[in-house]
Every structure is written in C-alpha cells, then in structure tokens.
Motif scaffolding. Structure first.
Motif, PDB file in Angstrom:
ATOM      1  N   SER A  99       7.546   6.436  -3.203  1.00 32.17           N
ATOM      2  CA  SER A  99       7.475   6.791  -1.751  1.00 32.17           C
ATOM      3  C   SER A  99       8.789   5.717  -1.011  1.00 32.17           C
ATOM      4  N   THR A 117       3.641   3.500  -2.590  1.00 36.74           N
ATOM      5  CA  THR A 117       3.834   3.921  -3.760  1.00 36.74           C
ATOM      6  C   THR A 117       5.393   3.482  -3.797  1.00 36.74           C
ATOM      7  N   ARG A 144       8.369  -2.524  -9.957  1.00 35.87           N
ATOM      8  CA  ARG A 144       7.111  -3.028 -10.022  1.00 35.87           C
ATOM      9  C   ARG A 144       7.115  -4.523 -10.478  1.00 35.87           C
ATOM     10  N   HIS A 147       1.026  -1.252   0.046  1.00 36.02           N
ATOM     11  CA  HIS A 147      -0.243  -0.229   0.015  1.00 36.02           C
ATOM     12  C   HIS A 147       0.870   1.461   0.034  1.00 36.02           C
TER      13      HIS A 147
END
Length: 330
Positions: free
Chosen positions: A282, A279, A308, A277
């Motif tokens: 971040s 990003t 990712r 949760h």
C-alpha cells in the motif's frame, strides 16, 4: 492538525492578547477590535506547506505594519477568499474592494491593510513564496487586486478553496503535501490568467522559474503511476524535448529524479511509526509503484535493505507515536 479558535472560551480580560497570539500563528499583524472587545470564531489547519485559517471576527482592521513586514517570517503569499460582505485590501499602492467569492492576494514582504467595518470574513491561505515558484516582481503585479473575477479559472479556484477551508480535516496527513502542491499550482494558474502573459517581461519571469515549477508539479503527482514526460510537458505547454532540456540544464534526469523521489517517500513512510498497520504494498502504491516486486528490488538496490527490513530497523529506533484526534483549543 486542526486548532479551534473561540474567544468565548477565554476570560474577557485576556481575549485581546490571546487573539493577537492566534493572529501571529497566521502572520504577525496589528488588530483593531471595537468595544466590548474581541469576538473570534474559526479554525486553523496546516496542510503541507499551506496554512489555512477560516475566521469570522469583529476585528475591523488588520494591519501588517512596515516594521512587521521586515520580521523573520519566511516571505509568504496570502490568498484571501471573501466569504460575505465586502473588505478593502490595500498594498503596494493599490486598493481593492473584494466581495463574496472574490480572490485577492497580499504578500508578507510589504505593508498591507485589510479593512471591514462589519468584521473580518475571509478564508485565508498562507504559503511560502519560494514554493509558489513565481518571481516576486510577478507577484507584486497582482497584490491588492481582484483576481480575474468571473473568469472560469478564478471561479474554479474559488470553489476549490472554499471546499478546502470548509473541510481541512477530510484530507489525511499522507495526502497533505499533494493537496498543498495542487493548491499552489491552482494559485499560479489564477495569477497567470490574471496577468498579461503575452508581455515580454512576464514571459521572461515565468521562463526563469520553469524548472522549479516543473519539479513542483512532478512532486505533487508522484503518487500517480501514469505520470510521464508527455503529460508533464503538456501541463507546462512545452515539448518533451524542451522538458528534457530544461531539466538537463539543472543536471536532472527526469526518470531518475522521479524514481528517487518516490523511493525517498516510501522510505520516510516506512520509517514512521504511523505506517505499522499499513502494508508495504500500500505504501509503494501510494507513491506510484505499481508492482510490489520491482519496488522491492529498487528499494534494496538504493538502500541496501528490503522495505520490510528498513521498516523494522527504523521503527525499533524510535518510540511509539501517540495520536490525539481531538482538535486543540486555543
């Protein structure tokens, strides 16, 4: 994780055994309780390599015996911050009476005794000696000694550790290692302040651990994008040229080492189920990467996958993690 300790929740007949088990989680010791038996309240918390205990108890004597000092516990340093009253600390042929606000250290590797007729009232911080990055002979010079009472550095440290013991839950897991390393740096500063750092023996001992201390400092500040060679050198009172030479002696390139440590931190965080949760930007920023695009290129070049792709691959391979915010009761 924070663990609450309250002897009132334990049957009277089992309290002594249970409180010895609690003490062993900090460091194995022998305990003397007056009648009618143990009264103990407080909490334990782990922050990275730092184990924090904030305990009030009617125990009148805490002893690390010669046999216990030879146990399998990794060599550790305990920093004690006296909360109220006064305690006697005995180790390595020295005795120190510590009063509220005083700092004292004692080592797990030799016997020690803490005595307080009114009961134990200290915040205690345990850390591995190897991560403190000070030679043992330097540490041995300051055991069972009030550390620079009234000195601004000692006063700063006392306030910092009092705050840390009072609110260990305020520090998120993501920042635990940074808090731990910063705490060790502060302990090193207090010890160095207390010692006669102009003596040849002490200077030689500190020089021998300079590379490790530099790396520990850098590791603790990886999340700061402004971290650079000039700042690192200034913190250790050396020139940039000396900094590069010290690291080169260990085959370390500063820029490469910082980049690799940051990438490893990002990889570990992205591979954790707890990051789902958060990003990717971040996570990168947390580890000191200002530009998400350049971070992505560096990550792919190092690991062969985009951030990712790595997160998706890593999290599919492990079960979902459950968290329980309720402190455990002992």
């Amino acid at each position: 994780m924070i663990q609450i300790v309250d002897s009132r929740t334990i049957a009277a007949g089992m309290r002594a055994e249970s409180m010895h088990a609690v003490a062993a989680r900090i460091i194995p010791v022998e305990l003397d309780f007056p009648e009618p038996g143990p009264v103990v309240r407080g909490r334990l918390a782990d922050l990275g390599g730092l184990r924090i205990s904030s305990i009030r108890s009617n125990v009148t004597k805490v002893e690390r015996t010669p046999i216990l000092a030879r146990d399998d516990l990794a060599p550790s340093l305990m920093l004690g911050l006296q909360v109220s009253g006064s305690s006697l600390v005995v180790q390595d042929g020295r005795e120190a009476v510590v009063r509220p606000g005083d700092l004292v250290v004692y080592s797990s590797t030799s016997p020690y005794t803490l005595v307080d007729s009114e009961g134990y009232r200290q915040h205690q911080f345990r850390m591995p000696l190897e991560r403190l990055a000070l030679p043992r002979d330097v540490v041995r010079q300051v055991t069972a000694t009030r550390l620079s009472p009234g000195h601004p550095v000692a006063d700063l440290a006392a306030g910092y550790f009092r705050h840390l013991a009072g609110r260990p839950g305020a520090f998120a897991d993501a920042g635990a290692d940074a808090v731990s390393q910063s705490s060790m740096e502060l302990i090193r500063a207090v010890i160095s302040t207390h010692l006669d750092v102009t003596s040849a023996a002490t200077k030689a001992s500190l020089k021998a651990t300079l590379q490790l201390r530099i790396l520990e400092y850098v590791r603790a500040h990886l999340g700061d994008p402004s971290l650079n060679a000039a700042r690192i050198a200034a913190e250790h009172h050396i020139s940039r040229r000396q900094l590069y030479n010290v690291l080169a002696a260990g085959g370390i390139s500063l820029g490469d080492w910082i980049r690799n440590q940051r990438l490893e931190g990002c990889r570990d965080d992205l591979g954790s189920g707890l990051s789902q949760h958060v990003t990717i930007a971040s996570v990168a920023q947390r580890w000191g990467f200002r530009d998400p695009s350049s971070f992505g290129r560096l990550f792919r070049a190092e690991y062969g996958l985009s951030p990712r792709q790595w997160r998706q691959t890593a999290t599919k391979a492990q079960p979902a993690l459950a968290s329980d915010p309720t402190p455990a009761r002992l």
